[in-house]
Every structure is written in C-alpha cells, then in structure tokens.
Enzyme design. Sequence first.
Site, PDB file in Angstrom:
ATOM      1  N   ASP A 167       0.769  -1.243  -0.044  1.00  0.00           N
ATOM      2  CA  ASP A 167      -0.052  -0.014   0.170  1.00  0.00           C
ATOM      3  C   ASP A 167       0.876   1.224   0.037  1.00  0.00           C
ATOM      4  O   ASP A 167       0.508   2.278  -0.649  1.00  0.00           O
ATOM      5  CB  ASP A 167      -0.907  -0.072   1.389  1.00  0.00           C
TER       6      ASP A 167
ATOM      7  N   HIS B 154      -4.772  -3.469   6.431  1.00  0.00           N
ATOM      8  CA  HIS B 154      -4.531  -3.539   4.997  1.00  0.00           C
ATOM      9  C   HIS B 154      -5.930  -3.900   4.432  1.00  0.00           C
ATOM     10  O   HIS B 154      -6.150  -4.785   3.993  1.00  0.00           O
ATOM     11  CB  HIS B 154      -3.489  -4.636   4.641  1.00  0.00           C
TER      12      HIS B 154
HETATM   13  N1  LIG Z   1      -0.609  -7.801   2.896  1.00  0.00           N
HETATM   14  C1  LIG Z   1      -0.703  -7.680   1.603  1.00  0.00           C
HETATM   15  O1  LIG Z   1      -0.273  -6.474   0.965  1.00  0.00           O
HETATM   16  C2  LIG Z   1      -1.118  -8.851   0.697  1.00  0.00           C
HETATM   17  C3  LIG Z   1      -1.023  -8.359  -0.794  1.00  0.00           C
HETATM   18  C4  LIG Z   1      -1.439  -9.148  -1.666  1.00  0.00           C
HETATM   19  C5  LIG Z   1      -2.092 -10.494  -1.309  1.00  0.00           C
HETATM   20  N2  LIG Z   1      -2.252 -10.807   0.080  1.00  0.00           N
HETATM   21  C6  LIG Z   1      -2.547 -12.139   0.648  1.00  0.00           C
HETATM   22  O2  LIG Z   1      -1.617 -12.932   0.489  1.00  0.00           O
HETATM   23  C7  LIG Z   1      -1.954 -14.256   0.553  1.00  0.00           C
HETATM   24  C8  LIG Z   1      -1.526 -15.355  -0.758  1.00  0.00           C
HETATM   25  O3  LIG Z   1      -1.673 -14.648  -1.914  1.00  0.00           O
HETATM   26  P1  LIG Z   1      -1.441 -15.367  -3.245  1.00  0.00           P
HETATM   27  O4  LIG Z   1      -1.956 -14.601  -4.391  1.00  0.00           O
HETATM   28  O5  LIG Z   1      -0.080 -16.226  -3.206  1.00  0.00           O
HETATM   29  O6  LIG Z   1      -2.379 -16.830  -2.927  1.00  0.00           O
HETATM   30  P2  LIG Z   1      -2.449 -18.100  -3.555  1.00  0.00           P
HETATM   31  O7  LIG Z   1      -3.678 -18.903  -3.741  1.00  0.00           O
HETATM   32  O8  LIG Z   1      -1.765 -18.116  -4.990  1.00  0.00           O
HETATM   33  O9  LIG Z   1      -1.367 -19.033  -2.783  1.00  0.00           O
HETATM   34  C9  LIG Z   1      -1.662 -19.231  -1.361  1.00  0.00           C
HETATM   35  C10 LIG Z   1      -0.940 -20.528  -1.205  1.00  0.00           C
HETATM   36  O10 LIG Z   1      -1.058 -20.747   0.094  1.00  0.00           O
HETATM   37  C11 LIG Z   1      -1.184 -22.154   0.624  1.00  0.00           C
HETATM   38  N3  LIG Z   1      -1.846 -22.268   1.780  1.00  0.00           N
HETATM   39  C12 LIG Z   1      -3.214 -22.324   2.307  1.00  0.00           C
HETATM   40  N4  LIG Z   1      -3.389 -22.489   3.609  1.00  0.00           N
HETATM   41  C13 LIG Z   1      -2.045 -22.858   3.945  1.00  0.00           C
HETATM   42  C14 LIG Z   1      -1.526 -23.203   5.191  1.00  0.00           C
HETATM   43  N5  LIG Z   1      -2.262 -23.413   6.486  1.00  0.00           N
HETATM   44  N6  LIG Z   1      -0.153 -23.320   5.413  1.00  0.00           N
HETATM   45  C15 LIG Z   1       0.571 -23.118   4.449  1.00  0.00           C
HETATM   46  N7  LIG Z   1       0.338 -22.902   3.274  1.00  0.00           N
HETATM   47  C16 LIG Z   1      -1.020 -22.780   3.028  1.00  0.00           C
HETATM   48  C17 LIG Z   1      -2.153 -22.472  -0.357  1.00  0.00           C
HETATM   49  O11 LIG Z   1      -2.200 -23.928  -0.527  1.00  0.00           O
HETATM   50  C18 LIG Z   1      -1.636 -21.792  -1.761  1.00  0.00           C
HETATM   51  O12 LIG Z   1      -0.770 -22.753  -2.506  1.00  0.00           O
HETATM   52  C19 LIG Z   1      -3.670 -14.222   0.263  1.00  0.00           C
HETATM   53  O13 LIG Z   1      -4.113 -14.197   1.599  1.00  0.00           O
HETATM   54  C20 LIG Z   1      -3.704 -12.510  -0.192  1.00  0.00           C
HETATM   55  O14 LIG Z   1      -4.995 -12.275  -0.002  1.00  0.00           O
HETATM   56  C21 LIG Z   1      -1.675  -9.976   1.022  1.00  0.00           C
HETATM   57  C1  LIG Z   2      -9.010  -5.728   7.309  1.00  0.00           C
HETATM   58  O1  LIG Z   2      -8.138  -5.913   6.037  1.00  0.00           O
HETATM   59  C2  LIG Z   2      -8.155  -7.322   5.613  1.00  0.00           C
HETATM   60  C3  LIG Z   2      -7.360  -7.358   4.486  1.00  0.00           C
HETATM   61  O2  LIG Z   2      -7.850  -6.652   3.348  1.00  0.00           O
HETATM   62  C4  LIG Z   2      -9.564  -7.662   5.379  1.00  0.00           C
HETATM   63  O3  LIG Z   2      -9.575  -9.095   4.800  1.00  0.00           O
HETATM   64  C5  LIG Z   2     -10.423  -7.605   6.654  1.00  0.00           C
HETATM   65  O4  LIG Z   2     -11.711  -8.113   6.442  1.00  0.00           O
HETATM   66  C6  LIG Z   2     -10.301  -6.066   7.166  1.00  0.00           C
HETATM   67  N1  LIG Z   2     -11.020  -5.895   8.389  1.00  0.00           N
HETATM   68  C7  LIG Z   2     -12.297  -5.528   8.456  1.00  0.00           C
HETATM   69  C8  LIG Z   2     -12.848  -5.916   9.932  1.00  0.00           C
HETATM   70  O5  LIG Z   2     -12.951  -5.151   7.690  1.00  0.00           O
END
Ligand SMILES: NC(=O)c1ccc[n+]([C@@H]2O[C@H](COP(=O)([O-])OP(=O)(O)OC[C@H]3O[C@@H](n4cnc5c(N)ncnc54)[C@H](O)[C@@H]3O)[C@@H](O)[C@H]2O)c1
Ligand SMILES: *[C@@H]1O[C@H](CO)[C@@H](O)[C@H](O)[C@H]1NC(C)=O
Length: 334
Positions: free
Chosen positions: A160, A188
């Site tokens: 972000d 986030h």
């Molecule tokens: N904080 C941020 O800025 C941000 C940004 C982008 C994505 N995300 C989040 O990151 C995560 C991953 O995104 P992605 O695009 O790589 O998803 P993806 O679905 O391509 O990959 C996720 C992987 O996690 C594995 N997984 C699920 N449960 C698990 C567990 N208990 N232990 C180990 N592995 C497990 C799945 O099998 C899959 O291979 C998502 O939750 C997404 O929302 C966060």
């Molecule tokens: C806080 O952010 C996360 C990630 O985008 C989202 O999944 C979650 O729903 C948000 N929390 C609330 C209470 O809206």
Amino acid sequence: MSTLALRVLVTGAAGQIAYSLLYSIAKGDVFGKDQPIALLLLDITPMMPVLEGVVMEMQDCALPLLKEIIATDKEEVAFKDLDVAILVGSMPRRDGMERKDLLKANVAIFKSQGAALDKYAKKTVKVLVVGNPANTNCLIAAKSAPSIPKQNFSCLTRLDHNRARSQVAMKCGVPATQVKNVIIWGNHSSTQYPDVHHCVVNMSGSEVPCFDAVKDDAWLKGDFITTVQQRGAAVIKARKLSSAMSAAKAICDHMRELWSGTPQGEFTSMGIYSTGNSYGVPDDLVYSFPVHIKDKTWNIVDGLAINDFSRAKMEATAKELMEERDTAVEFLGV
Ligand SMILES: NC(=O)c1ccc[n+]([C@@H]2O[C@H](COP(=O)([O-])OP(=O)(O)OC[C@H]3O[C@@H](n4cnc5c(N)ncnc54)[C@H](O)[C@@H]3O)[C@@H](O)[C@H]2O)c1
Ligand SMILES: *[C@@H]1O[C@H](CO)[C@@H](O)[C@H](O)[C@H]1NC(C)=O
Ligand SMILES: *[C@@H]1O[C@H](CO)[C@@H](O)[C@H](O)[C@H]1NC(C)=O
Ligand SMILES: *[C@@H]1O[C@H](CO)[C@@H](O)[C@H](O)[C@H]1NC(C)=O
C-alpha cells in the site's frame, strides 16, 4: 555477514506470490549478496506436487547463495531454527463463505503457526505476515508465540505504501524514488488511510511538501486515497488474479529494510503491535504505523502533527480492526 545459511521460511510456497518472491530472496536481493540462504517451503498436503515443481525450478536457477531447499507440509520441519518467517499462505475466501467462517479458519491457521514459531523457531526470529486478513492473522500468531517478543512480528502494508508513493510520483512526473515519507495507517483494507501530510517530493533538486508539489488538494483528499485503498480490487478485476508481482516486491522491500534499516531521513509503513502509546491508537492491535528501522529494530516515528481529517480516518480503520480482533480472540479460545 554470517557464512552460516540464514534459515528463511516462506508459507504458501506453492502460491503465486511465492512464485515471484523466492527467486529474489534466493539471489540475495533481501538479505545481502554475501548471505547464504536455506529456504524452507511450507504448503498444505494437496499442494506438495506443485511445490515439487517450484523446487525443481529453484534448483534450475543454479543460484550461488541458495545452500538448501526443504519443501514440506509439516510445521515441525518448516519452523525449525528459523531466522525469518514470511507467512504468505492463508485461507482464501470462497464463494458463499461467511466472513466469520473465513476468520475462524484463519485464526486456526495462525494459532497453529504461532505455536510452531514458539516451539521450533529461534527466539530472535523475525516474522512477517502477508496472508489476509494480515493484521489480525499477525496479532493471532504473536499471541500464540508468547516466548517471542511481539515487536518481532509485523504485517505487510508496504505494498500500500509503494502504491501511494507511485501515485504521487506519477502525478508529479518524477520517479517514485523522489517521493518519500508517505504513511499507511491502520488495516490493510479499503479503510486504510494513505496519508501524504508528511510526504515530500524532490522536484528538480529541492524537497517540496507533497501538497505543494501536486497542487491538487481535491485529488489528494479524494481520488488519490480511494485509488490506493481499492488498488488491490482494481488489479483483481483487470488480471482476474490478485497482485502477486507487486506484493512480492513489497515483501522484499519490507524485509530488506527490517534487516538493513531505512534510509537516513526516511520512514516506511508496516503493521506492528500497538501498545497504545502512539497517536491515540488503541493497544493490542496490529496497526500500520510510520516507522524508522535501525539495527533490526523499528521505532514508531513520533510527533507528527495529525489534523482532524487524518484523525477521523485513523480512528475508522482502528475501529474495524478492534471488531475483527474481538471476534478472532473469541475463536482463539475455542
Ligand atoms: N498484505 C498484503 O499486502 C497482501 C498483498 C497481496 C496478497 N495478500 C494475501 O497473500 C495471500 C497469498 O496470496 P497468493 O496470491 O500467493 O495466493 P495463492 O492462493 O496463489 O497461494 C496461497 C498458497 O497458500 C497455501 N496455503 C493455504 N493454507 C496454508 C497453510 N495453512 N499453510 C501453508 N500454506 C497454506 C495454498 O495452498 C496456496 O498454495 C492471500 O491471503 C492474499 O490475500 C496480501
Ligand atoms: C482488514 O483488512 C483485511 C485485508 O484486506 C480484510 O480481509 C479484513 O476484512 C479487514 N477487516 C475488517 C474488519 O474489515
Ligand atoms: C533530489 O534529486 C536530485 C537528482 O534529481 C539529487 O541530486 C538531490 O540530491 C535530491 N535532493 C534531495 C534533498 O534528496
Ligand atoms: C526482536 O527481539 C529482539 C530481542 O529478542 C530485539 O533485540 C529486536 O530488536 C527485536 N526486533 C525488532 C524488529 O523489533
């Protein structure tokens, strides 16, 4: 620089973020060009064949710093003696799934992984939570690992932060490196508050406050904020997949600065454990703050002036996080 391999765990290792991330870590972009790396890769059992393919590709990269790769579906193997844990895997939202059920599934995952950190990892381990809901997952992991200092847990809001920086840079017609000290406050999510009141832009050699550089207050208080808040959704709409390349880049930026420090005079944003002592943010939340990092320790940038416009937005995102925390903590008990 240690010649011993640094033990770095990536969970969700068969997923799309990991596919962009692992190469950067293993080639030295994050922990330094002289730091040998042992990669521990965790995913769920059904993904082991896919993970095997990722391992083959990592081997085929023939990287000098990558000393060992361990791919597993077992926490006791994955979390052993870790220096760094990057928790990317989480339960994704499926069609028809209630918000509460999704949260419950993620509490179970991060409770278990927190306990595994507590039991198997080094006490100095640095933990970065990426899997959503990242702030609350991070809080649950930290609470489940009582022997590891809460300051050593953080969640990713650097994506972000980078999005905000880049939007300002494009508006001013300068490279993103000329924009510094944007802030992401809070969750986030679409209630995060991208704040440019302390941001400066280097315009033809001198630093100018963001509002003077952009010269469009309505945009900065309106479309700029909503664009950053909704950027993730915009990428999904366009790509039919969520942000992965930019998320991996942000993870690298976050970890590199946690390791080596923020540049002089600059701060970054990350989700950290609030103790209730800064900016009126309640305690016991993982909330994104502006931080300086030095000697692998972050400090919240204190004393920034907060106007009423900012205050209201910071409170709204805190309120959302408190509600999510209270539900998550109930699930933690059961
Ligand atoms: N904080 C941020 O800025 C941000 C940004 C982008 C994505 N995300 C989040 O990151 C995560 C991953 O995104 P992605 O695009 O790589 O998803 P993806 O679905 O391509 O990959 C996720 C992987 O996690 C594995 N997984 C699920 N449960 C698990 C567990 N208990 N232990 C180990 N592995 C497990 C799945 O099998 C899959 O291979 C998502 O939750 C997404 O929302 C966060
Ligand atoms: C806080 O952010 C996360 C990630 O985008 C989202 O999944 C979650 O729903 C948000 N929390 C609330 C209470 O809206
Ligand atoms: C601003 O950018 C110029 C290069 O475009 C650089 O020489 C100068 O040091 C920068 N100034 C500051 C204050 O960062
Ligand atoms: C992690 O905890 C150690 C104490 O074990 C502390 O010295 C270090 O500064 C902490 N790291 C961060 C990022 O706060």
